[in-house]
Design a protein around this motif. Structure first.
Motif, short mmCIF file in Angstrom:
data_model
loop_
_atom_site.label_atom_id
_atom_site.label_comp_id
_atom_site.label_asym_id
_atom_site.label_seq_id
_atom_site.Cartn_x
_atom_site.Cartn_y
_atom_site.Cartn_z
N GLY A 58 0.78 -1.23 0.00
CA GLY A 58 0.00 0.00 0.00
C GLY A 58 0.81 1.27 0.00
O GLY A 58 0.29 2.34 0.34
N VAL A 59 2.07 1.21 -0.40
CA VAL A 59 2.89 2.43 -0.49
C VAL A 59 2.31 3.35 -1.56
O VAL A 59 2.22 4.57 -1.37
N HIS A 60 1.93 2.78 -2.68
CA HIS A 60 1.25 3.53 -3.74
C HIS A 60 -0.25 3.28 -3.65
O HIS A 60 -0.71 2.14 -3.71
N ALA A 61 -1.00 4.35 -3.56
CA ALA A 61 -2.41 4.26 -3.18
C ALA A 61 -3.26 3.48 -4.18
O ALA A 61 -4.16 2.74 -3.79
N ARG A 62 -3.00 3.66 -5.46
CA ARG A 62 -3.88 3.07 -6.48
C ARG A 62 -3.67 1.58 -6.65
O ARG A 62 -4.43 0.92 -7.37
N GLU A 63 -2.64 1.03 -6.02
CA GLU A 63 -2.33 -0.39 -6.15
C GLU A 63 -3.06 -1.14 -5.04
O GLU A 63 -2.55 -1.30 -3.93
N TRP A 64 -4.27 -1.58 -5.34
CA TRP A 64 -5.18 -2.06 -4.31
C TRP A 64 -4.90 -3.48 -3.81
O TRP A 64 -5.29 -3.84 -2.71
N VAL A 65 -4.23 -4.29 -4.61
CA VAL A 65 -4.04 -5.70 -4.23
C VAL A 65 -3.06 -5.89 -3.07
O VAL A 65 -3.34 -6.70 -2.17
N PRO A 66 -1.90 -5.23 -3.03
CA PRO A 66 -0.90 -5.57 -2.02
C PRO A 66 -1.39 -5.55 -0.57
O PRO A 66 -1.07 -6.51 0.18
N PRO A 67 -2.14 -4.55 -0.10
CA PRO A 67 -2.59 -4.63 1.31
C PRO A 67 -3.44 -5.87 1.59
O PRO A 67 -3.25 -6.54 2.62
N ASP A 68 -4.35 -6.19 0.69
CA ASP A 68 -5.17 -7.38 0.88
C ASP A 68 -4.32 -8.65 0.85
O ASP A 68 -4.56 -9.59 1.61
#
Length: 356
Positions: A58-68
């Motif tokens: 989630g370092v880059h906001a638009r990249e939704w998959v990594p936090p999940d």
């Protein structure tokens, strides 16, 4: 199912810590974000004094998959360990003994949402928003800093890189993509990662999970690697203004043969683990091969030991997962499995990384 929002990410970490108190530690980061959010890190592991792996998302906001993906990995590890079972990610299997080795033999630090302000803005207002939400007097598009250009590694690209290097960062506060911030580590999100590395010297490997290329990247991102001229390093101001040019002989970023062999081997393990899930290939590449960067988390993590030998050597990697920033949930589930498989394969191999 839908993607987790920042509050749900934090709730998930709280719930996992409450459900598995003997195998977790919930760590509160000291620096609230510009919009007042507090972020936390879940340490998965039953023992102290063991090697640590730090996973960022989630370092880059638009990249939704990594936090999940990182929340899912923590839940999978803890549940499998609690039940005494293995884990299956598509065609890749990890045995109960391997799960036990990770949970009882090392520490996995899961920091799933480094930039919650940006994620909230991306999920509610501007899906392609990348940066954090640092306010700026000029407002509008001048809001925000790219957290992954804000770390203290060759941060001042105007002085450190060749003018024609095309290094992917900017000193312009109105740059909507890669504004580096007013100073190195100016951002609370950056400082939280630095604080974690400073206070947890057991961390020996960092992986920053992004999307979407896909590729697995290792050091360095500043220039082409070389292992014969140890004087050519980011620490030497004699080479300022020369870095970042492709295929030239004026400068190459020094990496020891042992470290280059280690990061190449660890990257290949992750690649193999991803491919086993459903056949998707994440090629291995030096970070510079994607494009030259400064102020990135993976290079910063690796550079710390060179700048101060008293600090732990931390090998830094970036996983660029999937092919789109916000895939359908059915596709996101597959990418989540790929990330989980790569992270577990790396965790099992962390002791192979040469110490500083």
């Amino acid at each position: 199912m839908t993607y987790l929002n920042p509050a749900e990410v934090e709730s998930a970490l709280e719930n996992l810590a409450a459900a598995y108190p003997s195998a977790t530690e919930l760590i509160t980061c000291p620096n609230p974000t510009h919009e007042g959010r507090t972020t936390r890190v879940l340490r998965v592991g039953t023992r102290s004094g063991v090697d640590g792996l730090l996973l960022l998302g989630g370092v880059h906001a638009r990249e939704w998959v990594p936090p999940d993906a990182l929340v899912s990995l923590a839940a999978d590890l803890l549940e499998a360990h609690g039940l005494g079972t293995g884990l299956v990610y598509g065609g890749q299997r990890y045995t109960a003994d391997e799960v036990r080795h990770v949970v009882e033999g090392m520490a996995v630090y899961v920091f799933p949402c480094v930039n919650p302000d940006g994620r909230a803005h991306s999920q509610t207002a501007d899906p392609l928003w990348r940066k954090n939400r640092r306010p700026h007097p000029r407002g509008g598009g001048c809001v925000g800093v790219d957290v992954n250009r804000n770390f203290d590694f060759l941060w001042d690209h105007t002085a450190k890189f060749a003018p024609d290097s095309r290094v992917a960062t900017s000193a312009d506060p109105c740059d909507r993509q890669v504004y580096r911030g007013p100073s190195a580590a100016s951002e609370p999100e950056t400082r939280n990662v630095v604080w974690l590395l400073d206070t947890r010297p057991d961390i020996r490997v960092l992986v920053d999970v992004h999307s979407a290329v896909p590729v697995i990247l290792h050091a360095w991102g500043s220039d082409e690697n070389q292992s014969t001229r140890p004087e050519q390093t980011f620490l030497d101001p004699r080479f300022d203004g020369l870095r970042g040019r492709p295929r030239d002989s004026a400068y190459g970023e020094y990496i020891t043969p042992a470290d280059l062999g280690a990061v190449s081997a660890l990257s290949q393990r992750m690649r193999d683990a991803v491919k086993a899930v459903r056949g998707v290939d994440y090629p291995v590449e030096q970070a510079y091969g994607l494009y030259p960067t400064s102020g990135a988390s993976d290079d910063y993590a690796y550079s710390r030991h060179f700048a101060d030998p008293a600090k732990t050597k931390v090998h830094g990697f970036t996983i660029e997962c999937g092919r789109t920033f916000q895939p359908s949930w059915a596709e996101a589930e597959q990418v989540i499995r790929e990330v989980g498989s790569a992270a577990l394969a790396l965790a099992l191999a962390v002791p192979a990384a040469p110490p500083g």
